[in-house]
Write a protein that holds these residues in place. Structure first.
Motif, PDB file in Angstrom:
ATOM      1  N   UNK A 240       0.814  -1.208   0.000  1.00 17.38           N
ATOM      2  CA  UNK A 240       0.000   0.000   0.000  1.00 17.38           C
ATOM      3  C   UNK A 240       0.846   1.255   0.000  1.00 17.38           C
ATOM      4  N   UNK A 241       1.930   1.254   0.770  1.00 17.01           N
ATOM      5  CA  UNK A 241       2.796   2.428   0.829  1.00 17.01           C
ATOM      6  C   UNK A 241       3.410   2.723  -0.537  1.00 17.01           C
ATOM      7  N   UNK A 242       3.932   1.690  -1.209  1.00 18.97           N
ATOM      8  CA  UNK A 242       4.534   1.918  -2.520  1.00 18.97           C
ATOM      9  C   UNK A 242       3.476   2.327  -3.544  1.00 18.97           C
ATOM     10  N   UNK A 243       2.298   1.713  -3.464  1.00 19.85           N
ATOM     11  CA  UNK A 243       1.236   2.048  -4.404  1.00 19.85           C
ATOM     12  C   UNK A 243       0.855   3.517  -4.310  1.00 19.85           C
ATOM     13  N   UNK A 244       0.559   3.987  -3.098  1.00 22.61           N
ATOM     14  CA  UNK A 244       0.033   5.338  -2.946  1.00 22.61           C
ATOM     15  C   UNK A 244       1.112   6.421  -2.942  1.00 22.61           C
ATOM     16  N   UNK A 245       2.304   6.089  -2.473  1.00 28.58           N
ATOM     17  CA  UNK A 245       3.349   7.108  -2.400  1.00 28.58           C
ATOM     18  C   UNK A 245       4.228   7.127  -3.650  1.00 28.58           C
ATOM     19  N   UNK A 246       4.725   5.969  -4.071  1.00 29.90           N
ATOM     20  CA  UNK A 246       5.656   5.936  -5.204  1.00 29.90           C
ATOM     21  C   UNK A 246       4.944   5.890  -6.545  1.00 29.90           C
ATOM     22  N   UNK A 247       3.803   5.187  -6.602  1.00 30.79           N
ATOM     23  CA  UNK A 247       3.104   5.057  -7.880  1.00 30.79           C
ATOM     24  C   UNK A 247       2.132   6.227  -8.088  1.00 30.79           C
ATOM     25  N   UNK A 248       1.112   6.300  -7.235  1.00 28.11           N
ATOM     26  CA  UNK A 248       0.131   7.379  -7.382  1.00 28.11           C
ATOM     27  C   UNK A 248       0.778   8.741  -7.105  1.00 28.11           C
ATOM     28  N   UNK A 249       1.616   8.818  -6.080  1.00 27.99           N
ATOM     29  CA  UNK A 249       2.196  10.100  -5.688  1.00 27.99           C
ATOM     30  C   UNK A 249       3.304  10.597  -6.602  1.00 27.99           C
ATOM     31  N   UNK A 250       4.159   9.669  -7.097  1.00 28.25           N
ATOM     32  CA  UNK A 250       5.345  10.090  -7.853  1.00 28.25           C
ATOM     33  C   UNK A 250       5.368   9.563  -9.284  1.00 28.25           C
ATOM     34  N   UNK A 251       4.444   8.688  -9.647  1.00 29.71           N
ATOM     35  CA  UNK A 251       4.391   8.103 -10.991  1.00 29.71           C
ATOM     36  C   UNK A 251       5.747   7.523 -11.401  1.00 29.71           C
ATOM     37  N   UNK A 253       6.613   4.430 -12.354  1.00 29.69           N
ATOM     38  CA  UNK A 253       6.642   3.659 -13.609  1.00 29.69           C
ATOM     39  C   UNK A 253       6.608   4.558 -14.845  1.00 29.69           C
ATOM     40  N   UNK A 254       5.700   5.524 -14.863  1.00 29.84           N
ATOM     41  CA  UNK A 254       5.562   6.399 -16.022  1.00 29.84           C
ATOM     42  C   UNK A 254       6.791   7.240 -16.287  1.00 29.84           C
ATOM     43  N   UNK A 255       7.549   7.536 -15.228  1.00 25.31           N
ATOM     44  CA  UNK A 255       8.762   8.360 -15.372  1.00 25.31           C
ATOM     45  C   UNK A 255      10.018   7.519 -15.533  1.00 25.31           C
ATOM     46  N   UNK A 256       9.864   6.194 -15.602  1.00 27.43           N
ATOM     47  CA  UNK A 256      11.026   5.318 -15.761  1.00 27.43           C
ATOM     48  C   UNK A 256      11.884   5.212 -14.521  1.00 27.43           C
ATOM     49  N   UNK A 257      11.281   5.383 -13.336  1.00 24.81           N
ATOM     50  CA  UNK A 257      12.034   5.395 -12.086  1.00 24.81           C
ATOM     51  C   UNK A 257      11.697   4.232 -11.153  1.00 24.81           C
ATOM     52  N   UNK A 258      10.917   3.278 -11.640  1.00 27.38           N
ATOM     53  CA  UNK A 258      10.577   2.114 -10.797  1.00 27.38           C
ATOM     54  C   UNK A 258      11.706   1.101 -10.925  1.00 27.38           C
ATOM     55  N   UNK A 259      12.350   0.794  -9.806  1.00 28.19           N
ATOM     56  CA  UNK A 259      13.468  -0.140  -9.787  1.00 28.19           C
ATOM     57  C   UNK A 259      12.966  -1.548  -9.490  1.00 28.19           C
ATOM     58  N   UNK A 260      13.197  -2.445 -10.405  1.00 24.21           N
ATOM     59  CA  UNK A 260      12.865  -3.862 -10.250  1.00 24.21           C
ATOM     60  C   UNK A 260      14.082  -4.659 -10.696  1.00 24.21           C
TER      61      UNK A 260
END
Length: 331
Positions: A240-251, A253-260
């Protein structure tokens, strides 16, 4: 929400309350028995259907609500329908997280559950990801070999939520302290956020139910779908924290900043055939949040209706099957 939405309409409020009571008291048909579990990875299971020698197709549902939306009933099971066409279909059941899973964020679900399960299949599968399952499937396809990737109502460019993102983050702030203490994000907290997306529709659908015979086919279809929508295990806190803060809050994936897998992922790293099914009327995952894959199919049905509604066969099921069956077997 009901009181605020109907404060100036007492008759509408009365009908909605009557419909809600009828819904709660209505008889329930026996739910469809889940497919048998054939593979396990931690708390997650792969449930299989179809011939062993069929093309491998792995369905990746969201963790929000149960995976049964893809296997809802005898008449509305995309998984079993595709299996009957000769494909070896797998439905990922994420299982029920406990307090020990609190650190399992979205990234960990890709790295520690989804990719290892892909590796255990006899051949690289075609991934079919629904909602947030599509987001996770996109990430997995950027990190491991798959034969194809289809997304259904899946967000990637979270900036596409626009002003709605603020309301989602506000809901997270209101929930965060309780979720942190529990180590889990309760489904009730998530459901309250969904109701706020379109409160008028939420009220009106229960008001309309008041006019139905609870034993009718229409009523039972509504009950089955609403029971699914109101069910589901909690999310791990970190998810939930990553979903709402990193995804919804900072986008990210869309900015190419999601580290996997130790590095940022981009859609350009996906080297398999892809297709995305997008709803033009989706309020939960607006079309503006989609990945923007080159092969885009548009449906006028909503987020759930495009999977199990009256238009599902023409808008999703048949086109998806045709796309899968057109892929080269060696891909």
């Amino acid at each position: 929400m009901l009181r605020s939405e109907t404060a100036a309409e007492p008759q509408r409020q009365a009908r909605a309350l009557a419909g809600l009571r009828a819904f709660q008291d209505a008889p329930r048909l026996r739910p469809q028995r889940p497919l048998p579990a054939r593979r396990r990875q931690g708390r997650a299971r792969l449930r299989g259907a179809g011939p062993e020698d069929g093309r491998q197709v792995l369905f990746v549902p969201s963790l929000i609500n149960p995976p049964a939306i893809l296997d809802l009933s005898r008449e509305t099971s995309l998984v079993r329908w595709l299996a009957a066409r000769g494909h070896r279909c797998w439905l990922l059941d994420w299982g029920t997280p406990g307090r020990g899973d609190r650190a399992m964020d979205m990234t960990a679900h890709v790295e520690r559950i989804l990719i290892p399960l892909i590796a255990r299949l006899p051949a690289p599968p075609i991934l079919v990801g629904y909602c947030l399952g599509g987001t996770l499937a996109l990430a997995a396809a950027a990190r491991t070999k798959v034969a194809g990737l289809a997304t259904i109502a899946a967000p990637w460019h979270f900036s596409g939520y626009g002003g709605a993102a603020g309301a989602m983050r506000t809901q997270w702030v209101a929930t965060q302290a309780v979720a942190d203490a529990l180590g889990l994000v309760p489904m009730e907290a998530l459901q309250a956020g969904f109701w706020q997306i379109d409160p008028a529709r939420t009220v009106d659908k229960y008001a309309a139910f008041a006019d139905l015979d609870p034993r009718s086919a229409a009523a039972q279809a509504f009950i089955r779908l609403e029971d699914w929508a109101n069910a589901g295990p909690p999310l791990p806190y970190a998810f939930g924290q990553e979903l709402f803060e990193a995804m919804v809050g900072e986008d990210r994936p869309g900015r190419g900043l999601w580290r996997v897998g130790g590095a940022n992922i981009t859609l350009g790293q996906i080297d398999c055939p892809t297709v995305e099914f997008v709803s033009s009327t989706d309020r939960i995952v607006p079309a503006a949040t989609a990945a923007g894959l080159s092969d885009r199919r548009i449906s006028a049905a909503g987020h759930v209706g495009m999977v199990v509604g009256r238009r599902a066969m023409g808008d999703l099921w048949s086109p998806l099957a045709d796309w899968i069956e057109a892929l080269p077997r060696h891909t």
